[in-house]
Design a protein around this motif. Structure first.
Motif, mmCIF file in Angstrom:
data_model
loop_
_atom_site.group_PDB
_atom_site.id
_atom_site.type_symbol
_atom_site.label_atom_id
_atom_site.label_comp_id
_atom_site.label_asym_id
_atom_site.label_seq_id
_atom_site.Cartn_x
_atom_site.Cartn_y
_atom_site.Cartn_z
ATOM 1 N N ASN A 219 0.822 -1.199 0.000
ATOM 2 C CA ASN A 219 0.000 0.000 0.000
ATOM 3 C C ASN A 219 0.863 1.258 0.000
ATOM 4 O O ASN A 219 1.967 1.275 0.561
ATOM 5 N N TRP A 220 0.355 2.280 -0.671
ATOM 6 C CA TRP A 220 0.957 3.605 -0.669
ATOM 7 C C TRP A 220 0.152 4.498 0.262
ATOM 8 O O TRP A 220 -1.075 4.566 0.170
ATOM 9 N N GLU A 221 0.850 5.182 1.159
ATOM 10 C CA GLU A 221 0.221 6.166 2.025
ATOM 11 C C GLU A 221 0.726 7.542 1.612
ATOM 12 O O GLU A 221 1.927 7.804 1.648
ATOM 13 N N ILE A 222 -0.190 8.410 1.218
ATOM 14 C CA ILE A 222 0.159 9.717 0.674
ATOM 15 C C ILE A 222 -0.240 10.787 1.689
ATOM 16 O O ILE A 222 -1.414 10.934 2.023
ATOM 17 N N LEU A 223 0.761 11.512 2.176
ATOM 18 C CA LEU A 223 0.548 12.536 3.198
ATOM 19 C C LEU A 223 0.845 13.903 2.589
ATOM 20 O O LEU A 223 2.011 14.281 2.444
ATOM 21 N N LEU A 224 -0.213 14.613 2.220
ATOM 22 C CA LEU A 224 -0.072 15.923 1.620
ATOM 23 C C LEU A 224 -0.444 16.998 2.626
ATOM 24 O O LEU A 224 -1.037 16.718 3.671
ATOM 25 N N CYS B 23 -4.110 9.729 2.171
ATOM 26 C CA CYS B 23 -4.697 8.915 1.107
ATOM 27 C C CYS B 23 -3.997 7.559 1.086
ATOM 28 O O CYS B 23 -2.763 7.485 1.158
ATOM 29 N N ILE B 24 -4.767 6.480 0.989
ATOM 30 C CA ILE B 24 -4.213 5.121 0.967
ATOM 31 C C ILE B 24 -4.610 4.458 -0.350
ATOM 32 O O ILE B 24 -5.791 4.393 -0.710
ATOM 33 N N ILE B 25 -3.605 3.968 -1.077
ATOM 34 C CA ILE B 25 -3.826 3.175 -2.285
ATOM 35 C C ILE B 25 -3.216 1.803 -2.031
ATOM 36 O O ILE B 25 -1.997 1.697 -1.857
ATOM 37 N N ALA B 26 -4.040 0.760 -1.978
ATOM 38 C CA ALA B 26 -3.574 -0.564 -1.540
ATOM 39 C C ALA B 26 -3.833 -1.621 -2.603
ATOM 40 O O ALA B 26 -4.744 -1.500 -3.434
ATOM 41 N N TYR B 27 -3.002 -2.676 -2.540
ATOM 42 C CA TYR B 27 -3.146 -3.839 -3.422
ATOM 43 C C TYR B 27 -2.970 -5.105 -2.593
ATOM 44 O O TYR B 27 -2.030 -5.223 -1.811
ATOM 45 N N ARG B 28 -3.884 -6.047 -2.764
ATOM 46 C CA ARG B 28 -3.821 -7.335 -2.075
ATOM 47 C C ARG B 28 -3.655 -8.438 -3.123
ATOM 48 O O ARG B 28 -4.497 -8.598 -4.015
ATOM 49 N N THR C 117 -7.518 -4.041 -5.633
ATOM 50 C CA THR C 117 -6.965 -2.730 -5.279
ATOM 51 C C THR C 117 -8.050 -1.915 -4.587
ATOM 52 O O THR C 117 -9.249 -2.103 -4.824
ATOM 53 N N LYS C 118 -7.602 -0.994 -3.740
ATOM 54 C CA LYS C 118 -8.549 -0.191 -2.981
ATOM 55 C C LYS C 118 -7.945 1.173 -2.691
ATOM 56 O O LYS C 118 -6.749 1.292 -2.454
ATOM 57 N N GLU C 119 -8.794 2.191 -2.733
ATOM 58 C CA GLU C 119 -8.376 3.551 -2.408
ATOM 59 C C GLU C 119 -9.228 4.087 -1.263
ATOM 60 O O GLU C 119 -10.436 3.846 -1.215
ATOM 61 N N THR C 120 -8.573 4.809 -0.370
ATOM 62 C CA THR C 120 -9.261 5.411 0.771
ATOM 63 C C THR C 120 -8.838 6.866 0.900
ATOM 64 O O THR C 120 -7.641 7.171 0.946
ATOM 65 N N ASN C 121 -9.813 7.758 0.943
ATOM 66 C CA ASN C 121 -9.568 9.196 1.103
ATOM 67 C C ASN C 121 -8.710 9.771 -0.019
ATOM 68 O O ASN C 121 -7.896 10.674 0.200
ATOM 69 N N CYS C 122 -8.884 9.237 -1.225
ATOM 70 C CA CYS C 122 -8.107 9.712 -2.372
ATOM 71 C C CYS C 122 -9.041 10.365 -3.388
ATOM 72 O O CYS C 122 -10.113 9.830 -3.681
ATOM 73 N N SER C 123 -8.630 11.491 -3.917
ATOM 74 C CA SER C 123 -9.420 12.139 -4.952
ATOM 75 C C SER C 123 -9.301 11.390 -6.268
ATOM 76 O O SER C 123 -10.184 11.432 -7.107
ATOM 77 N N GLY C 124 -8.147 10.694 -6.448
ATOM 78 C CA GLY C 124 -7.936 9.919 -7.664
ATOM 79 C C GLY C 124 -7.494 10.743 -8.846
ATOM 80 O O GLY C 124 -7.205 10.205 -9.912
ATOM 81 N N GLU C 125 -7.422 12.059 -8.688
ATOM 82 C CA GLU C 125 -7.066 12.925 -9.810
ATOM 83 C C GLU C 125 -5.551 13.074 -9.907
ATOM 84 O O GLU C 125 -4.921 13.675 -9.052
ATOM 85 N N TRP D 183 -1.773 4.001 -10.193
ATOM 86 C CA TRP D 183 -0.722 3.040 -10.508
ATOM 87 C C TRP D 183 -0.122 3.382 -11.867
ATOM 88 O O TRP D 183 -0.818 3.825 -12.780
ATOM 89 N N GLU D 184 1.171 3.155 -12.016
ATOM 90 C CA GLU D 184 1.837 3.444 -13.282
ATOM 91 C C GLU D 184 1.319 2.538 -14.387
ATOM 92 O O GLU D 184 1.041 2.993 -15.505
ATOM 93 N N SER D 185 1.178 1.264 -14.125
ATOM 94 C CA SER D 185 0.626 0.356 -15.135
ATOM 95 C C SER D 185 -0.465 -0.500 -14.504
ATOM 96 O O SER D 185 -1.644 -0.168 -14.556
ATOM 97 N N ARG D 186 -0.043 -1.592 -13.823
ATOM 98 C CA ARG D 186 -0.976 -2.465 -13.111
ATOM 99 C C ARG D 186 -0.457 -2.706 -11.710
ATOM 100 O O ARG D 186 0.740 -2.865 -11.498
ATOM 101 N N ALA D 187 -1.395 -2.742 -10.775
ATOM 102 C CA ALA D 187 -0.991 -2.916 -9.382
ATOM 103 C C ALA D 187 -0.284 -4.236 -9.148
ATOM 104 O O ALA D 187 0.570 -4.354 -8.266
#
Length: 262
Positions: free
Chosen positions: A67-72, A78-83, A89-97, A101-105
């Motif tokens: 998972n990526w944790e993004i602290l702005l 924002c959490i972007i996770a892959y299991r 894949t799952k996103e939490t509190n992310c605008s998504g804009e 992922w660069e290609s595939r998680a």
């Protein structure tokens, strides 16, 4: 910095170990693997470009979760996770804009920011879980913005060089050196405008060059001193002459009318 510690305990390790583990401990083999890895990187990216952050360099086998944790700044993490076991894949509190992922998680786990904006300044932490342990990599991302440069005259008294809305603040130098006043103005988006004003009298010449130094590149601008032209001198004289003639004609006309009336 990474540290790998491996401790092996074999039979006959000693009285202290027997006391700690109890009788029969010398027959057991203990192997403690402690893998603590904290990798921290300071990176920069220019605004309106694309940047990619890699979660790890060395291939990790038996990945369980990542998972990526993004602290702005002034935002909820924002959490972007892959299991891997469910390939989800799952996103939490992310605008998504602009962040994804660069290609595939399930392929390279790299994080793409495109386009980079000033709001992307912050910390990006990648954590990947394996049967061998958890590993982390932290990025401190600084977004740089090229300044808008301009050089102008303030009449014939001074030259003004400006590097507007740059990040970080630009540096301004003059050739030849003169008597200059430099000021910085920080804006709400953390860009900085640098203004340098120099007296023409201190340059001992009619031409000056302003050098702007910045992380995104260097530039220079040259300017000539403005001198009053013939038209700027003649115009006031002509104006006063015409005004004098008009006033004189008015006075003559007044006295002539007065004389005729008598």
């Amino acid at each position: 910095m990474c540290m790998f510690i491996e401790i092996g305990v074999r039979s006959g390790a000693g009285t202290a170990l027997n006391w700690f583990c109890g009788r029969g401990c010398w027959r057991k083999v203990f192997k403690i693997l402690l893998f603590l890895c904290l990798e921290t990187y300071n990176v920069s990216a220019q605004v309106d470009t694309k940047t990619v952050l890699s979660c790890y360099i060395h291939q990790i086998k038996s990945l369980v979760m990542l998972n990526w944790e993004i602290l702005l700044r002034d935002t909820v993490p924002c959490i972007i996770a892959y299991r891997k076991d469910t390939n989800e894949t799952k996103e939490t509190n992310c605008s998504g804009e602009g962040i994804n992922w660069e290609s595939r998680a399930d392929w390279d786990h790299e994080l793409r920011i495109n386009p980079v904006t000033i709001a992307n300044d912050g910390d990006y932490k990648c954590e990947f879980v394996t049967p061998e342990g958890n590993f982390e990599r932290l990025y401190h991302l600084s977004v740089v913005v090229p300044p808008l440069v301009n050089l102008s005259n303030e009449g014939d008294e001074s030259a003004v060089c400006k590097a507007a809305a740059g990040k970080p603040a630009a540096r301004i130098m003059w050739v030849p050196e003169g008597v200059c006043v430099t000021s910085n103005e920080t804006h709400d988006n953390r860009t900085v405008t640098v203004t340098s004003s120099c007296s023409w009298k201190s340059f001992n010449g009619s031409r000056a060059t302003c050098f702007i130094s910045h992380l995104t590149g260097n530039s220079n601008l040259s300017i000539e001193r403005q001198t009053p032209g013939p038209s700027t001198v003649i115009f006031p004289v002509v104006s006063f002459f015409i005004l004098g003639c008009v006033l004189n004609s008015g006075v003559c006309f007044f006295f002539c009318k007065t004389k005729d009336s008598r």
